[in-house]
Design a protein around this motif. Structure first.
Motif, mmCIF file in Angstrom:
data_model
loop_
_atom_site.group_PDB
_atom_site.id
_atom_site.type_symbol
_atom_site.label_atom_id
_atom_site.label_comp_id
_atom_site.label_asym_id
_atom_site.label_seq_id
_atom_site.Cartn_x
_atom_site.Cartn_y
_atom_site.Cartn_z
ATOM 1 N N HIS A 1 43.266 41.697 21.584
ATOM 2 C CA HIS A 1 42.305 42.449 21.378
ATOM 3 C C HIS A 1 42.055 42.992 22.666
ATOM 4 O O HIS A 1 41.739 42.260 23.804
ATOM 5 N N SER A 2 41.833 44.435 22.726
ATOM 6 C CA SER A 2 41.669 45.221 24.207
ATOM 7 C C SER A 2 40.273 44.782 24.908
ATOM 8 O O SER A 2 40.239 44.968 26.010
ATOM 9 N N GLY A 3 39.569 44.336 24.079
ATOM 10 C CA GLY A 3 38.245 43.972 24.591
ATOM 11 C C GLY A 3 38.407 42.614 25.621
ATOM 12 O O GLY A 3 37.451 42.664 26.590
ATOM 13 N N PHE A 4 39.325 41.707 25.238
ATOM 14 C CA PHE A 4 39.547 40.854 26.340
ATOM 15 C C PHE A 4 40.072 41.362 27.699
ATOM 16 O O PHE A 4 39.684 40.718 28.611
ATOM 17 N N VAL A 5 40.838 42.075 27.628
ATOM 18 C CA VAL A 5 41.637 42.895 28.761
ATOM 19 C C VAL A 5 40.520 43.632 29.386
ATOM 20 O O VAL A 5 40.225 43.533 30.590
ATOM 21 N N PHE A 6 39.467 44.425 28.803
ATOM 22 C CA PHE A 6 38.519 45.119 29.472
ATOM 23 C C PHE A 6 37.624 44.085 30.006
ATOM 24 O O PHE A 6 37.164 44.388 31.246
ATOM 25 N N SER A 7 37.371 43.065 29.583
ATOM 26 C CA SER A 7 36.291 41.763 30.202
ATOM 27 C C SER A 7 36.964 41.319 31.280
ATOM 28 O O SER A 7 36.367 41.202 32.286
ATOM 29 N N ALA A 8 38.220 41.315 31.318
ATOM 30 C CA ALA A 8 38.965 40.720 32.463
ATOM 31 C C ALA A 8 38.888 41.660 33.533
ATOM 32 O O ALA A 8 38.754 41.441 34.778
ATOM 33 N N ALA A 9 39.176 42.870 33.283
ATOM 34 C CA ALA A 9 39.077 43.968 34.258
ATOM 35 C C ALA A 9 37.459 44.169 35.036
ATOM 36 O O ALA A 9 37.256 44.357 35.981
ATOM 37 N N SER A 10 36.825 44.106 34.222
ATOM 38 C CA SER A 10 35.417 44.245 34.403
ATOM 39 C C SER A 10 34.819 42.916 35.265
ATOM 40 O O SER A 10 34.228 43.162 36.489
ATOM 41 N N TYR A 11 35.247 41.732 34.949
ATOM 42 C CA TYR A 11 35.259 40.646 35.890
ATOM 43 C C TYR A 11 35.989 40.744 37.357
ATOM 44 O O TYR A 11 35.441 40.340 38.328
ATOM 45 N N ALA A 12 37.002 41.497 37.302
ATOM 46 C CA ALA A 12 37.662 41.668 38.645
ATOM 47 C C ALA A 12 36.888 42.799 39.388
ATOM 48 O O ALA A 12 36.650 42.411 40.710
ATOM 49 N N ALA A 13 36.213 43.615 38.910
ATOM 50 C CA ALA A 13 35.251 44.804 39.454
ATOM 51 C C ALA A 13 34.152 43.891 40.123
ATOM 52 O O ALA A 13 33.645 44.394 41.212
#
Length: 178
Positions: free
Chosen positions: A68-80
């Motif tokens: 699910h793309s939401g997990f990828v978004f969450s991971a990118a958000s955490y990197a930010a």
């Protein structure tokens, strides 16, 4: 019979917190985040962070192993958030692009760079790559607050409630004087 059955000297299979999150002492943001869901910081410098996200079976949405793309978004958000690395910071906006789907057991390496470091509002550019192929790109807006967002929110609610009560009281007094 000198063997102590209660003494387990083997460390096989034991994952220590410092192995999971080697930057836990330097990170000011997101102290309770589940790195199994959002990735682990692999490099941390002022205004720059790299994280590694691993897609697991818990994230799968279909029989083909699509994540699910939401997990990828969450991971990118955490990197930010790690790139900004401030205690009271919150993502307030994002413009993102997915360039490829993520499959179970794939890893995404995120590279996040924060800009406008003198401002309370930062822009963070994040790219994600799987095996040197860009799969994600985004720009996150992160605001740095003076206190936890829920404390600020509560204080604002109390202020608005007091203003409403004063306005109602003023209207009631004007009605009685009329």
């Amino acid at each position: 019979m000198d063997e102590n059955i209660y003494d387990d000297n083997s460390s096989d299979g034991v994952v220590l917190p410092e192995d999971e999150n080697p930057f836990r002492n330097e990170l000011k943001t997101s102290p309770n985040i589940k790195i199994g869901l959002s990735g682990a910081v692999t490099q941390l410098e002022p205004n720059h962070a790299k994280t590694r996200f691993f897609a697991t079976n818990d994230m799968v949405v279909d029989s083909e192993g699509l994540i699910h793309s939401g997990f990828v978004f969450s991971a990118a958000s955490y990197a930010a958030m790690a790139a900004v690395n401030e205690t009271f910071s919150v993502v307030i906006g994002a413009k993102i692009h997915f360039f490829a789907p993520t499959r179970v057991n794939e890893a995404i390496e995120f590279d996040a760079r924060s800009h406008f470091n003198e401002s309370k509002k930062r822009e963070v550019r994040v790219t994600g790559k799987t095996k040197d192929i860009k799969v994600f790109e985004g720009t996150f807006q992160v605001v740095i607050l003076e206190d936890h967002i829920f404390k600020i929110y509560q204080a604002n609610l109390q202020k608005q409630a007091a203003q409403r009560r004063n306005e109602e009281k003023r209207k009631e007094e004007a009605k009685q004087n009329a």
